[in-house]
Design a protein around this motif. Structure first.
Motif, PDB file in Angstrom:
ATOM      1  N   VAL A   1      -3.120   6.550  -8.290  1.00 54.12           N
ATOM      2  CA  VAL A   1      -2.157   7.575  -7.904  1.00 54.12           C
ATOM      3  C   VAL A   1      -2.101   7.723  -6.391  1.00 54.12           C
ATOM      4  CG1 VAL A   1      -2.498   8.891 -10.032  1.00 54.12           C
ATOM      5  CG2 VAL A   1      -3.863   9.445  -7.988  1.00 54.12           C
ATOM      6  N   ASP A   2      -1.030   8.313  -5.912  1.00 56.12           N
ATOM      7  CA  ASP A   2      -0.953   8.752  -4.534  1.00 56.12           C
ATOM      8  C   ASP A   2      -1.898   9.937  -4.363  1.00 56.12           C
ATOM      9  OD1 ASP A   2       0.309  10.809  -2.493  1.00 56.12           O
ATOM     10  OD2 ASP A   2       1.093   8.833  -1.924  1.00 56.12           O
ATOM     11  N   ALA A   3      -2.758   9.873  -3.366  1.00 61.46           N
ATOM     12  CA  ALA A   3      -3.807  10.886  -3.207  1.00 61.46           C
ATOM     13  C   ALA A   3      -3.261  12.273  -2.887  1.00 61.46           C
ATOM     14  CB  ALA A   3      -4.780  10.453  -2.108  1.00 61.46           C
ATOM     15  N   GLN A   4      -2.048  12.350  -2.369  1.00 63.69           N
ATOM     16  CA  GLN A   4      -1.474  13.651  -2.036  1.00 63.69           C
ATOM     17  C   GLN A   4      -0.688  14.252  -3.188  1.00 63.69           C
ATOM     18  OE1 GLN A   4      -2.143  15.391   0.795  1.00 63.69           O
ATOM     19  NE2 GLN A   4      -3.589  13.690   1.110  1.00 63.69           N
ATOM     20  N   THR A   5       0.099  13.417  -3.864  1.00 65.91           N
ATOM     21  CA  THR A   5       1.015  13.925  -4.885  1.00 65.91           C
ATOM     22  C   THR A   5       0.512  13.749  -6.317  1.00 65.91           C
ATOM     23  OG1 THR A   5       2.199  11.813  -5.081  1.00 65.91           O
ATOM     24  CG2 THR A   5       2.951  13.361  -3.367  1.00 65.91           C
ATOM     25  N   GLY A   6      -0.421  12.832  -6.529  1.00 66.45           N
ATOM     26  CA  GLY A   6      -0.863  12.523  -7.886  1.00 66.45           C
ATOM     27  C   GLY A   6       0.093  11.625  -8.632  1.00 66.45           C
ATOM     28  N   ARG A   7       1.089  11.085  -7.948  1.00 65.55           N
ATOM     29  CA  ARG A   7       2.136  10.276  -8.588  1.00 65.55           C
ATOM     30  C   ARG A   7       1.685   8.831  -8.783  1.00 65.55           C
ATOM     31  NH1 ARG A   7       7.960  10.779  -6.064  1.00 65.55           N
ATOM     32  NH2 ARG A   7       7.887  12.569  -7.472  1.00 65.55           N
ATOM     33  N   LEU A   8       2.156   8.225  -9.869  1.00 63.77           N
ATOM     34  CA  LEU A   8       1.995   6.795 -10.105  1.00 63.77           C
ATOM     35  C   LEU A   8       3.286   6.101  -9.697  1.00 63.77           C
ATOM     36  CD1 LEU A   8       0.263   6.724 -13.611  1.00 63.77           C
ATOM     37  CD2 LEU A   8      -0.762   5.941 -11.459  1.00 63.77           C
ATOM     38  N   ASP A   9       3.237   5.331  -8.642  1.00 65.45           N
ATOM     39  CA  ASP A   9       4.401   4.585  -8.166  1.00 65.45           C
ATOM     40  C   ASP A   9       4.505   3.281  -8.946  1.00 65.45           C
ATOM     41  OD1 ASP A   9       6.289   3.080  -6.758  1.00 65.45           O
ATOM     42  OD2 ASP A   9       5.636   3.840  -4.805  1.00 65.45           O
ATOM     43  N   ILE A  10       5.688   3.018  -9.492  1.00 63.89           N
ATOM     44  CA  ILE A  10       5.870   1.818 -10.313  1.00 63.89           C
ATOM     45  C   ILE A  10       5.584   0.545  -9.523  1.00 63.89           C
ATOM     46  CG2 ILE A  10       8.327   1.463  -9.874  1.00 63.89           C
ATOM     47  CD1 ILE A  10       6.685   1.305 -13.344  1.00 63.89           C
ATOM     48  N   ALA A  11       5.760   0.604  -8.203  1.00 62.55           N
ATOM     49  CA  ALA A  11       5.455  -0.571  -7.374  1.00 62.55           C
ATOM     50  C   ALA A  11       3.968  -0.898  -7.426  1.00 62.55           C
ATOM     51  CB  ALA A  11       5.898  -0.324  -5.935  1.00 62.55           C
ATOM     52  N   GLY A  12       3.153   0.130  -7.587  1.00 64.74           N
ATOM     53  CA  GLY A  12       1.718  -0.094  -7.701  1.00 64.74           C
ATOM     54  C   GLY A  12       1.367  -0.873  -8.949  1.00 64.74           C
ATOM     55  N   LEU A  13       2.090  -0.620 -10.034  1.00 67.89           N
ATOM     56  CA  LEU A  13       1.872  -1.386 -11.262  1.00 67.89           C
ATOM     57  C   LEU A  13       2.314  -2.823 -11.077  1.00 67.89           C
ATOM     58  CD1 LEU A  13       1.246  -1.705 -14.286  1.00 67.89           C
ATOM     59  CD2 LEU A  13       3.559  -0.855 -14.759  1.00 67.89           C
ATOM     60  N   GLU A  14       3.466  -3.018 -10.488  1.00 67.67           N
ATOM     61  CA  GLU A  14       4.002  -4.366 -10.320  1.00 67.67           C
ATOM     62  C   GLU A  14       3.031  -5.259  -9.544  1.00 67.67           C
ATOM     63  OE1 GLU A  14       7.686  -3.381  -8.471  1.00 67.67           O
ATOM     64  OE2 GLU A  14       8.790  -3.334 -10.375  1.00 67.67           O
TER      65      GLU A  14
END
Length: 410
Positions: free
Chosen positions: A144-157
């Motif tokens: 996750v992004d350490a600030q928002t807690g979001r999973l960016d789909i680019a990180g999966l790719e």
């Protein structure tokens, strides 16, 4: 507040808890830990115990009726999430179900294969898979992004290649709340030949998912968080379920329902789960023409989401105006579930205890999302305050929560 598509009085009339004297005067904001149970579920549960509490699938009338009641639950739950009944598996809990799945995949995967897990998940959908490292499986972490807690789909790719055989991710986090792009996750996994395992525990209470459009191979959730009994429900693509090694008795190898549920779950509670679908149809009836949807279950989903988004508006307006707290996840109700976690100076559990004096039932802690809190720089032992609601929450209860938070955060 935006107009509500569901009449709170009619909705709450379907939940005996709201008429329970011992709960009078208390606003329930711990729905992410388990919802109240719908009358439709309780009626089926009581009926099973009264009339058919015998071994099912036998030759005498009560036994035949018991089996038919259980079969109906498979069919009704399948219809609610838009799959066929052979997708559905009942187990004692989601944690138990994922443990069994982990054992099955541990036999199915080969040393050198890779899997992807996240650090946003509840431990039930990450711990079982991480243990496969002991079998020589490469475990890759989608962070996750350490600030928002979001999973960016680019990180999966960036993690996907031909070695990846499984991707496990949440439909939404039980702390960050943001709804993840499951269809996109599944499509990317499928492109490299990987299976997608989606934890829907924190999403399903807010509207029945349409698995046909999501495209996941495995999707699981907890019935007791979806207005039902203490059961775990797994939807597994039948062709995949047939390939996974049998985890049940050897003589049940040809019975799809038995292969991944080695401990026979409670018969009465399986039958009662048909009441979840009954309740969702009732929600669609209450919504009437206020929302669109091809089936009652799609209309129920649309109505529940619209109701919750409207309820969330004043809460997020209040929270955004404060500088003494950190909201975990986005404040746009359209892209998240109404599971709202706050990082405060005081431990989350301590603040939750103080809210009790205002008649607010909430909770604090790490909620088994230990890795997520660590990733965001929050001590899991300190935890967060979590307030979670659903479509049966009222505008008056939201206002009561705001007043209580204002008093305790001052």
């Amino acid at each position: 507040m935006t107009a509500l598509p569901l009449d709170p009085a009619r909705i709450r009339a379907a939940f005996p808890a709201f008429a329970e004297p011992s709960l009078e005067g208390q606003a329930f904001f711990e729905n992410a830990g388990g919802s109240y149970t719908a009358l439709q579920v309780l009626t089926r549960l009581e009926g099973f115990y009264r009339r058919t509490k015998v071994q099912p699938y036998g030759v005498y009338p009560a036994s035949i009726a018991a089996g038919e009641a259980m079969d109906l639950a498979f069919e009704r739950i399948a219809a609610a999430i838009n799959v066929t009944a052979d997708w559905i598996h009942f187990g004692p809990s989601t944690s138990a179900n994922t443990y069994v799945l982990g054992q099955a995949f541990g036999e199915w995967l080969k040393a050198g294969d890779a899997i992807v897990v996240t650090n946003q998940d509840h431990e039930a959908n990450t711990g079982a898979w991480r243990r496969l490292a002991a079998k020589g499986i490469e475990v890759r972490e989608w962070r996750v992004d350490a600030q928002t807690g979001r999973l960016d789909i680019a990180g999966l790719e960036a993690l996907l290649d031909q070695k990846v055989r499984l991707v496990a991710a949440p439909h939404c986090s039980n702390i960050a709340g943001e709804i993840n792009p499951v269809a996109g996750i599944a499509a990317r996994a499928r492109a490299v030949g990987a299976v997608t395992v989606i934890d829907g525990v924190s999403y399903a209470p807010h509207g029945p998912p349409d698995l046909a459009s999501l495209g996941a191979d495995i999707y699981f959730f907890s019935a007791y968080k979806v207005y039902g009994p203490q059961q775990g429900i797994m939807a597994i693509r039948p062709s995949l379920a047939a390939q996974l090694p049998n985890q049940g008795h050897f003589f049940n190898d040809d019975k799809l329902r038995c292969r991944l549920t080695p401990a026979g779950p409670d018969h009465a509670q399986i039958a009662a789960c048909a009441g979840i679908a009954d309740y969702l149809e009732f929600v669609a009836e209450v919504a009437g023409e206020a929302v669109d949807g091809a089936t009652p279950f799609r209309r129920a989903h649309a109505a529940m989401r619209a109701q919750e988004m409207a309820l969330a508006e004043p809460l997020f307006a209040f929270l955004r105006a404060r500088t003494d707290l950190r909201i975990i996840g986005p404040t746009d109700a359209a892209i998240r579930a109404p599971t709202v976690s706050l990082a405060l100076d005081k431990p989350g559990a301590q603040v939750a205890k103080r809210l009790v004096r205002h008649g607010i039932m909430a909770s604090g802690g790490h909620f088994y999302a230990y890795r997520l809190l660590e990733a965001m720089g929050i001590d899991p032992a300190h935890g967060v305050l979590r307030v979670s609601f659903t479509h049966y929450t009222t505008p008056a209860e939201i206002e009561r929560l705001i007043v209580a938070l204002e008093a305790e955060l001052a």
